[in-house]
Design an enzyme around this catalytic site. Sequence first.
Site, PDB file in Angstrom:
ATOM      1  N   ASP A 307       0.835  -1.192   0.000  1.00 22.02           N
ATOM      2  CA  ASP A 307       0.000   0.000   0.000  1.00 22.02           C
ATOM      3  C   ASP A 307       0.878   1.252   0.000  1.00 22.02           C
ATOM      4  O   ASP A 307       1.938   1.278   0.629  1.00 22.02           O
ATOM      5  CB  ASP A 307      -0.900  -0.025   1.240  1.00 22.02           C
ATOM      6  CG  ASP A 307      -1.881   1.125   1.280  1.00 22.02           C
ATOM      7  OD1 ASP A 307      -2.664   1.276   0.319  1.00 22.02           O
ATOM      8  OD2 ASP A 307      -1.872   1.877   2.272  1.00 22.02           O
ATOM      9  N   GLU A 354       0.981  -0.579  -5.062  1.00 21.14           N
ATOM     10  CA  GLU A 354      -0.097   0.393  -5.227  1.00 21.14           C
ATOM     11  C   GLU A 354       0.538   1.712  -5.652  1.00 21.14           C
ATOM     12  O   GLU A 354       1.042   2.483  -4.838  1.00 21.14           O
ATOM     13  CB  GLU A 354      -0.879   0.538  -3.919  1.00 21.14           C
ATOM     14  CG  GLU A 354      -2.155   1.351  -4.044  1.00 21.14           C
ATOM     15  CD  GLU A 354      -1.990   2.763  -3.525  1.00 21.14           C
ATOM     16  OE1 GLU A 354      -2.424   3.704  -4.243  1.00 21.14           O
ATOM     17  OE2 GLU A 354      -1.438   2.941  -2.439  1.00 21.14           O
ATOM     18  N   ASP A 407     -11.107   1.434  -2.088  1.00 17.05           N
ATOM     19  CA  ASP A 407     -11.259   2.883  -1.900  1.00 17.05           C
ATOM     20  C   ASP A 407     -12.196   3.516  -2.922  1.00 17.05           C
ATOM     21  O   ASP A 407     -12.544   4.685  -2.793  1.00 17.05           O
ATOM     22  CB  ASP A 407      -9.894   3.575  -1.998  1.00 17.05           C
ATOM     23  CG  ASP A 407      -9.060   3.412  -0.738  1.00 17.05           C
ATOM     24  OD1 ASP A 407      -9.645   3.269   0.353  1.00 17.05           O
ATOM     25  OD2 ASP A 407      -7.826   3.424  -0.843  1.00 17.05           O
TER      26      ASP A 407
END
Length: 531
Positions: A307, A354, A407
């Site tokens: 992430d 990511e 998200d």
Amino acid sequence: MSGESIPVPPFPVNYRASGILLHVTSLPSPHGIGDFGPVAMSWINRLNQAGQSWWQVLPLGPTGYGNSPYQSISSFAGNPLLISPDWLIEDEILGTSDCAHDAFPAAIVDYDAITSFKYGLLEKAWTNFQAGARSDLRLPYKQFCEDQNHWLEDYALFRVLKAKFGGAHYLEWPAELVQRKPAALDRVRREVADQIGKASFAQFLLFRQAERLKAHAHGKGIRLIGDLPFFVSADSSDVWANPELFLLDEQRRPRFVAGVPPDYFSAQGQLWGNPLYNWEDLRQSGYRWWIARLRALLTHVDLIRLDHFRAFAAAWHLPAGATTAESGKWVPGPGVEFFRAVEGELGTLPFIVEDLGLITPDVYALRDQFHLPGMRVLQFAFDGHSDNPYLLENYVTNAVVYTGTHDNPTTRGWFEDLRYDQKENVWKYLRGRGAKSAEAARALMELAWSSVASLAMAPVQDLLNLGREARMNVPGRGEGNWHWRCTEKMLSDSAFEWLRDLTKNDNRSRILIAPDATTLVAAQQTDAVAR
């Protein structure tokens, strides 16, 4: 299928596979929250029958503020809420009557009710274990505590002290405990020894169940993708036990906090409040603590989504006390040296990165130097610019394409909220594959599965064609996230039959990687799959 090797990125040129994103907590369960028990086994069987290769989950740590899996109180512990009551009954640690409960909501996680229920079960389990239940587990439990001692004792003590002081931030504890004075720690360990044992035992049970789940997944040819938050929570056992690894002042308060400047997720940017790393101290130790984080997650999963990958190149530093995310500056991260150290220790880099948000050339350079697959999100593709990196014609094979992420809105909800001209732009690109909101999710899945990206993924909400009500997270919103659950009724056979056909038609059915990682052999499917 259990002998199938794992395709570690960079993916082989001809590798084609697919999977579904669904957090464990969102699984349908009679116990109010998804867990590592029969409901997860059943989900893996569904993926197997649909020809999928991967199941992706969100972070698995014990949640803190707002129940966010990205604000865990430990980088090493698992979330006790994921412990399966069914497996505790099967293990004869609890009786069926111990696990009786009133009905929980079917479509959301009621965290207050679930926390009370699950911790009540763990209290009973610990009492029964101490009274002699499953005495054969005493040596494995002792070995677990020894093997995990590098984090477990601090985590268990932190958890107990957190409860002792009414959930207060650790900086509000007595100063001698905040500063970890040895005499104070020794005294409190003696006082709360039983509670420390209970917290440690919960982790032992959780790790046993996670190991069983991973073995079942591998037996069905399913590999697991985990998620590692870049930052840790300011109120965590990580910061409390390792203050030297973070940029803190003399009172152990963060000197700087993390966030991101304005981007397409938030016009005002996001102020996360996490402490920043002391990369110089980490570098001098050979990044030992960070590598231990990676190893810990890899015991539960096969690949890790890193992430906020861009922070390895540079992170947005905001002064402590900032009220918005607009007053920060970029500060270099560990970069190439970090990944060389990790590769030297792990022998490989089993990562998906990511690389979304405000990305600068140095981030792409770091990603590409180590041939790490980045993410492509189709919901970001339709701005009308031909050089948009999320358009299919701009993909490379060593990438993972998503319709959306945790998200994002669900694809149906996203499409419904577009202006008319934006919808027309989407359908124009899709060459008339559909013209209604109800068709958008499957149209984007068809697009993703048809792409050259090695791996295609979709949230289960898109597979099930769900709308706004099924959104998992709204970035920047502190409350009301992470509650969504799917019900058994939602998981219709027709959706998975469609997924199986889509996967087969786009040549993404499960495959084996030969030892030389160059020859791809179609995996033989079996119809005799246990449900």
